[in-house]
Motif scaffolding. Structure first.
Motif, short mmCIF file in Angstrom:
data_model
loop_
_atom_site.label_atom_id
_atom_site.label_comp_id
_atom_site.label_asym_id
_atom_site.label_seq_id
_atom_site.Cartn_x
_atom_site.Cartn_y
_atom_site.Cartn_z
N ARG A 45 -10.59 -5.83 2.27
CA ARG A 45 -9.24 -5.28 2.22
C ARG A 45 -8.47 -5.72 0.98
O ARG A 45 -7.55 -5.02 0.54
CB ARG A 45 -8.48 -5.69 3.48
CG ARG A 45 -8.97 -4.98 4.73
CD ARG A 45 -8.58 -5.68 6.01
NE ARG A 45 -8.95 -4.89 7.19
CZ ARG A 45 -10.17 -4.77 7.66
NH1 ARG A 45 -11.16 -5.39 7.04
NH2 ARG A 45 -10.42 -4.03 8.72
N TRP A 186 -3.38 -11.43 2.21
CA TRP A 186 -3.40 -10.05 2.70
C TRP A 186 -2.07 -9.67 3.36
O TRP A 186 -1.56 -8.56 3.16
CB TRP A 186 -4.55 -9.88 3.68
CG TRP A 186 -4.65 -8.51 4.27
CD1 TRP A 186 -4.73 -7.32 3.59
CD2 TRP A 186 -4.66 -8.18 5.66
NE1 TRP A 186 -4.81 -6.27 4.48
CE2 TRP A 186 -4.76 -6.77 5.75
CE3 TRP A 186 -4.61 -8.92 6.84
CZ2 TRP A 186 -4.80 -6.10 6.98
CZ3 TRP A 186 -4.66 -8.27 8.06
CH2 TRP A 186 -4.76 -6.86 8.12
N GLY A 190 -1.25 -7.76 0.33
CA GLY A 190 -2.02 -6.60 0.76
C GLY A 190 -3.20 -6.29 -0.15
O GLY A 190 -4.05 -5.47 0.19
N HIS A 191 -3.26 -6.94 -1.31
CA HIS A 191 -4.37 -6.72 -2.25
C HIS A 191 -4.49 -7.96 -3.13
O HIS A 191 -3.64 -8.85 -3.13
CB HIS A 191 -4.12 -5.48 -3.11
CG HIS A 191 -2.89 -5.60 -3.98
ND1 HIS A 191 -2.91 -6.18 -5.22
CD2 HIS A 191 -1.60 -5.25 -3.75
CE1 HIS A 191 -1.70 -6.16 -5.74
NE2 HIS A 191 -0.88 -5.60 -4.86
#
Length: 233
Positions: A45, A186, A190-191
């Motif tokens: 992710r 994350w 989120g990246h």
């Protein structure tokens, strides 16, 4: 009061050690495996597919470099420490650990320099055909040294018959810390990018090694200094 035979008095501690050691080893491997799965899921992710593949290629290179750094001394130190403690030469065990740690530190410095100044970049571009991997070779050199010490110190604890600490610092702590750091990254970002993921992994490994060093130093301080014990190794 029932008096137990001598053989029973000796068997009970051994049985307890086997049960406790086995429980720690099993629980450690289980938690490490589960956290490894979680780390892979989080990396999927956080990173783009290409960078995720490079992360695991980098991990393979780090594992090989760590083996080179250890010079086969992991099994040697188990035997030396266990033999010394078994023959009541705890000072010899202390000196053995210090000597091996010094040798691995020197070996780690050489391998890290080779990786950082040419070899790592050549392997990345010529063997793995990855420009992205060549961009993190500096971090790879540090990661390899940390991995080498993590494995070595776990084997030192096994030599002292301390399965609990060997399990905790043999990869369990690092895996749990990496999982926590990746989860936090994350949730917040989120990246991520490859160098950031590698840096966090190194930070977790370094934290584990430093904490392991504190426990090992406390253990070694309790052992006497045996003069000329190095020459009798």
């Amino acid at each position: 009061m029932k008096i137990l035979p001598d053989c029973m008095l000796h068997k009970r501690p051994i049985k307890e050690k086997l049960l406790k050691g086995g429980a720690w080893a099993f629980a450690g491997k289980l938690v490490t495996a589960l956290s490894g799965l979680a780390i892979s899921a989080l990396l999927a992710r956080l990173l783009i597919p290409e960078e995720m593949g490079v992360y695991f290629l980098t991990l393979s290179l780090v594992s090989v470099a760590a083996i080179v750094i250890q010079l086969g001394l992991t099994q040697t130190i188990i035997r030396l420490v266990a033999e010394s403690m078994g023959t009541e030469r705890s000072g010899r065990a202390r000196q053995s650990v210090i000597l091996v740690l010094r040798i691995v530190a020197f070996s780690g410095l050489i391998v890290a320099c080779l990786l950082a100044f040419g070899v790592g970049e050549w392997v990345s571009e010529q063997v793995f055909k990855s420009v992205i991997m060549s961009q993190v070779v500096g971090l790879v050199s540090v990661w390899a040294v940390i991995n080498a010490f993590q494995s070595l110190m776990a084997e030192v604890y096994r030599g002292f018959h301390d399965i609990r600490l060997a399990t905790i610092f043999g990869g369990l702590t690092t895996s749990v810390l990496v999982m926590g750091l990746f989860l936090g990254l994350w949730l917040v970002q989120g990246h991520s990018q490859l160098h950031q993921a590698v840096a966090l992994t190194i930070g977790a490994g370094l934290s584990s090694v430093l904490l392991s060093s504190v426990f090992l130093w406390r253990k070694l301080k309790l052992l006497p200094y045996e003069k000329n014990s190095i020459s009798t190794l």
